[in-house]
Design an enzyme around this catalytic site. Structure first.
Site, PDB file in Angstrom:
ATOM      1  N   HIS A 122       0.863  -1.203   0.128  1.00 53.06           N
ATOM      2  CA  HIS A 122       0.059  -0.087  -0.088  1.00 53.06           C
ATOM      3  C   HIS A 122       0.994   1.233   0.125  1.00 53.06           C
ATOM      4  O   HIS A 122       2.277   1.112   0.565  1.00 53.06           O
ATOM      5  CB  HIS A 122      -0.834  -0.101   1.195  1.00 53.06           C
ATOM      6  CG  HIS A 122      -1.906   1.077   1.408  1.00 53.06           C
ATOM      7  ND1 HIS A 122      -1.421   2.246   1.774  1.00 53.06           N
ATOM      8  CD2 HIS A 122      -3.093   0.880   1.254  1.00 53.06           C
ATOM      9  CE1 HIS A 122      -2.757   2.985   2.049  1.00 53.06           C
ATOM     10  NE2 HIS A 122      -3.565   2.268   1.597  1.00 53.06           N
ATOM     11  N   ASP A 142       3.066  -4.200   8.239  1.00 47.84           N
ATOM     12  CA  ASP A 142       2.007  -3.427   8.013  1.00 47.84           C
ATOM     13  C   ASP A 142       0.546  -4.610   8.094  1.00 47.84           C
ATOM     14  O   ASP A 142       0.152  -5.343   7.301  1.00 47.84           O
ATOM     15  CB  ASP A 142       1.976  -2.847   6.722  1.00 47.84           C
ATOM     16  CG  ASP A 142       0.686  -2.339   6.107  1.00 47.84           C
ATOM     17  OD1 ASP A 142      -0.330  -2.519   6.888  1.00 47.84           O
ATOM     18  OD2 ASP A 142       0.453  -1.576   5.123  1.00 47.84           O
ATOM     19  N   GLN A 155      -4.590  -5.113   6.893  1.00 44.28           N
ATOM     20  CA  GLN A 155      -5.696  -6.094   6.428  1.00 44.28           C
ATOM     21  C   GLN A 155      -5.558  -7.465   7.026  1.00 44.28           C
ATOM     22  O   GLN A 155      -6.413  -8.302   6.756  1.00 44.28           O
ATOM     23  CB  GLN A 155      -5.466  -6.081   4.894  1.00 44.28           C
ATOM     24  CG  GLN A 155      -5.715  -4.924   4.056  1.00 44.28           C
ATOM     25  CD  GLN A 155      -7.024  -4.442   4.145  1.00 44.28           C
ATOM     26  OE1 GLN A 155      -8.004  -5.050   4.356  1.00 44.28           O
ATOM     27  NE2 GLN A 155      -7.104  -3.047   3.715  1.00 44.28           N
ATOM     28  N   LYS A 187     -10.432  -0.340  10.403  1.00 43.65           N
ATOM     29  CA  LYS A 187     -10.620  -1.523   9.661  1.00 43.65           C
ATOM     30  C   LYS A 187     -10.811  -2.784  10.526  1.00 43.65           C
ATOM     31  O   LYS A 187     -11.270  -3.954  10.055  1.00 43.65           O
ATOM     32  CB  LYS A 187      -9.224  -1.851   8.866  1.00 43.65           C
ATOM     33  CG  LYS A 187      -9.113  -0.695   7.958  1.00 43.65           C
ATOM     34  CD  LYS A 187      -7.760  -1.043   6.967  1.00 43.65           C
ATOM     35  CE  LYS A 187      -7.273   0.167   6.341  1.00 43.65           C
ATOM     36  NZ  LYS A 187      -7.937   0.670   5.137  1.00 43.65           N
ATOM     37  N   CYS A 206      -4.915   2.589  -3.408  1.00 42.47           N
ATOM     38  CA  CYS A 206      -3.708   3.247  -2.828  1.00 42.47           C
ATOM     39  C   CYS A 206      -2.372   2.120  -2.855  1.00 42.47           C
ATOM     40  O   CYS A 206      -1.840   1.816  -2.131  1.00 42.47           O
ATOM     41  CB  CYS A 206      -4.013   3.435  -1.373  1.00 42.47           C
ATOM     42  SG  CYS A 206      -5.023   4.861  -1.115  1.00 42.47           S
TER      43      CYS A 206
HETATM   44  N1  PLP Z   1      -1.924  -0.691   4.590  1.00 48.86           N
HETATM   45  C1  PLP Z   1      -2.677  -1.328   3.973  1.00 48.86           C
HETATM   46  C2  PLP Z   1      -2.326  -2.841   3.590  1.00 48.86           C
HETATM   47  C3  PLP Z   1      -3.880  -0.829   3.953  1.00 48.86           C
HETATM   48  O1  PLP Z   1      -5.106  -1.347   3.263  1.00 48.86           O
HETATM   49  C4  PLP Z   1      -4.259   0.517   4.457  1.00 48.86           C
HETATM   50  C5  PLP Z   1      -5.564   0.989   4.273  1.00 48.86           C
HETATM   51  O2  PLP Z   1      -6.257   0.754   3.320  1.00 48.86           O
HETATM   52  C6  PLP Z   1      -3.245   1.002   5.109  1.00 48.86           C
HETATM   53  C7  PLP Z   1      -2.020   0.570   5.106  1.00 48.86           C
HETATM   54  C8  PLP Z   1      -3.569   2.674   5.551  1.00 48.86           C
HETATM   55  O3  PLP Z   1      -4.286   2.501   6.637  1.00 48.86           O
HETATM   56  P1  PLP Z   1      -4.974   3.977   7.516  1.00 48.86           P
HETATM   57  O4  PLP Z   1      -5.545   4.698   6.133  1.00 48.86           O
HETATM   58  O5  PLP Z   1      -6.011   3.370   8.139  1.00 48.86           O
HETATM   59  O6  PLP Z   1      -3.727   4.427   7.993  1.00 48.86           O
END
Ligand code: PLP
Length: 410
Positions: A127, A204, A207, A230, A368
């Protein structure tokens, strides 16, 4: 598999008030959980209770309300500790979400430890929030960003990954579950390989955390980040877990109240962890709300959730696989509840709009993850992302909705 058969999805759906509403006169079929998940009543009630009965600032005042609020705030930290099976609660830092957690590590650990000539290893399926903070660090330090490739199914190529590890690698920063493809990465194995060359490992988990049991000790990683929103919790709150000795050695990030022990004009001394990284008044009510959501998830059982979602993914994948002109993007053997797909001759934005008219909420676009779209030579995909409150019936509704989109474009 018995627990899957007895997974009481209809009863659980009743815990989520919004799932009872209609959209454009149709029952809501909410399949955009990867972007943000819906909220259980217990979390909404927990936040209302704080504001109606117990609200005050935390950690500071000597009065009853502040004491009650501080107790709940710190209880939420212990909930996150249990949720991640972290060794200690002081290793849990409350942040806005995954993005802020990654930026915190890049700006504190990164600036203190990464120099010109060093390498940060990521994967091809990250992401943006696990790419850009490392690019910024590389720009500032002269380090190099290295990308481990994936194959056409969206699976990380493990021998290629291993080839990119070297004594220059200072950090592996890697997504646990890809938001764009659903691929689940073999974090435990990857962490062992990264540690063998002396690198640290940041995961990270945006998900992954809402959909499977996370055990940071078993995974053997150094930092793990997730977002509350999430994980059926509030927006604007998430957590970074890091090993205590690393967090203790890291310089602070933002300066201000709470993160200090003593402030003199000549010199300031910093607080102990986790407070060193929590400058200013925190997001009190939402932290308590996150605690309620995670307790709720653990009450259902993350293993049962994972098993049910696995069944749901297999069912929905088979249903969508029957539709001519539909191609699934991301077909790794090891996947979580995300189906990204494209429809021949139909723009994903048009498909998303027509699905919405049928009450079906999906996400369309690049998710993203522009490099993932570039890899598959796509402008975007349509993404259905599932949660434990989704049903086989909703997967049928999605399949029927897609056929309707195709009819309209014939
Ligand atoms: N990493 C992954 C794999 C994501 O799907 C997302 C959000 O869609 C993020 C990071 C970023 O999360 P946040 O916008 O809650 O900081």
């Amino acid at each position: 598999m018995n627990h899957v058969k007895t997974f009481e999805v209809e009863a659980l759906r009743k815990d989520f008030p919004i799932l009872a509403r209609t959209v454009h006169g149709k029952p809501l079929v909410y399949l955009d959980n990867g972007a943000s998940a819906q909220k259980p009543r217990c979390m909404i009630d927990a936040i209302r209770h704080v504001y109606e009965q117990e609200y005050a600032n935390v950690h500071r005042a000597a009065h009853e309300l502040s004491a009650a609020c501080t107790d709940k705030f710190e209880a939420a930290r212990r909930t996150v500790q249990r949720f991640l099976n972290a060794p200690e609660d002081r290793e849990v830092i409350f942040v806005r979400g995954t993005t802020e957690a990654i930026n915190l590590v890049a700006q504190t650990w990164g600036r203190a430890n990464v120099k010109a000539g060093d390498e940060i290893l990521i994967t091809a399926m990250e992401h943006h929030s696990n790419i850009v903070p490392w690019q910024m660090l590389c720009e500032a330090s002269g380090a190099r960003l290295v990308v481990a490739p994936m194959d056409d199914t969206g699976t990380l190529m493990l021998p290629e990954f291993e080839k990119r590890l070297s004594p220059r690698t200072k950090l592996l920063a890697c997504v646990h579950v890809s938001n764009a493809l659903g691929t689940v990465n073999p974090i435990e194995w990857m962490a062992q390989k990264a540690h063998a060359v002396g690198a640290l490992v940041m995961v990270d988990g945006a998900q992954a955390a809402p959909h499977q049991r996370i055990d940071v000790q078993k995974l053997g990683v150094d930092f793990y980040a997730f977002s509350g929103h999430k994980a059926f919790g509030p927006t604007g709150i998430g957590a970074l877990w890091g090993r205590a000795e690393l967090l203790e050695a890291m310089p602070p990030w933002q300066g201000g109240g709470e993160m200090i022990k003593s402030v003199k004009f000549e010199q300031t001394t910093y607080n102990v962890i986790p407070h060193k990284f929590e400058a200013g008044t925190p997001n009190i009510a939402d932290t308590i709300g996150l605690g309620a959501s995670l307790e709720y998830l653990m009450g259902i059982g993350l293993d049962a959730i994972e098993a049910y979602e696995h069944e749901l993914l297999a069912y929905a994948t088979a249903k969508l696989g029957e539709i001519p002109g539909l191609r699934i993007v991301g077909t790794s053997q090891n996947k979580a509840g995300v189906i990204s797909f494209v429809l021949d001759g139909i723009h994903s934005a048009d498909a998303g709009m027509i699905l919405d008219e049928q009450g079906i909420a999906v996400r369309v676009g690049q998710h993203c993850a522009e490099p993932v779209m570039d890899f598959f030579k796509l402008h975007g995909t349509i993404r259905a992302s599932f949660a434990f409150y989704n049903t086989m019936h909703e997967a049928d509704a999605l399949a029927a909705g897609i056929r309707k989109v195709q009819e309209l474009f014939k």
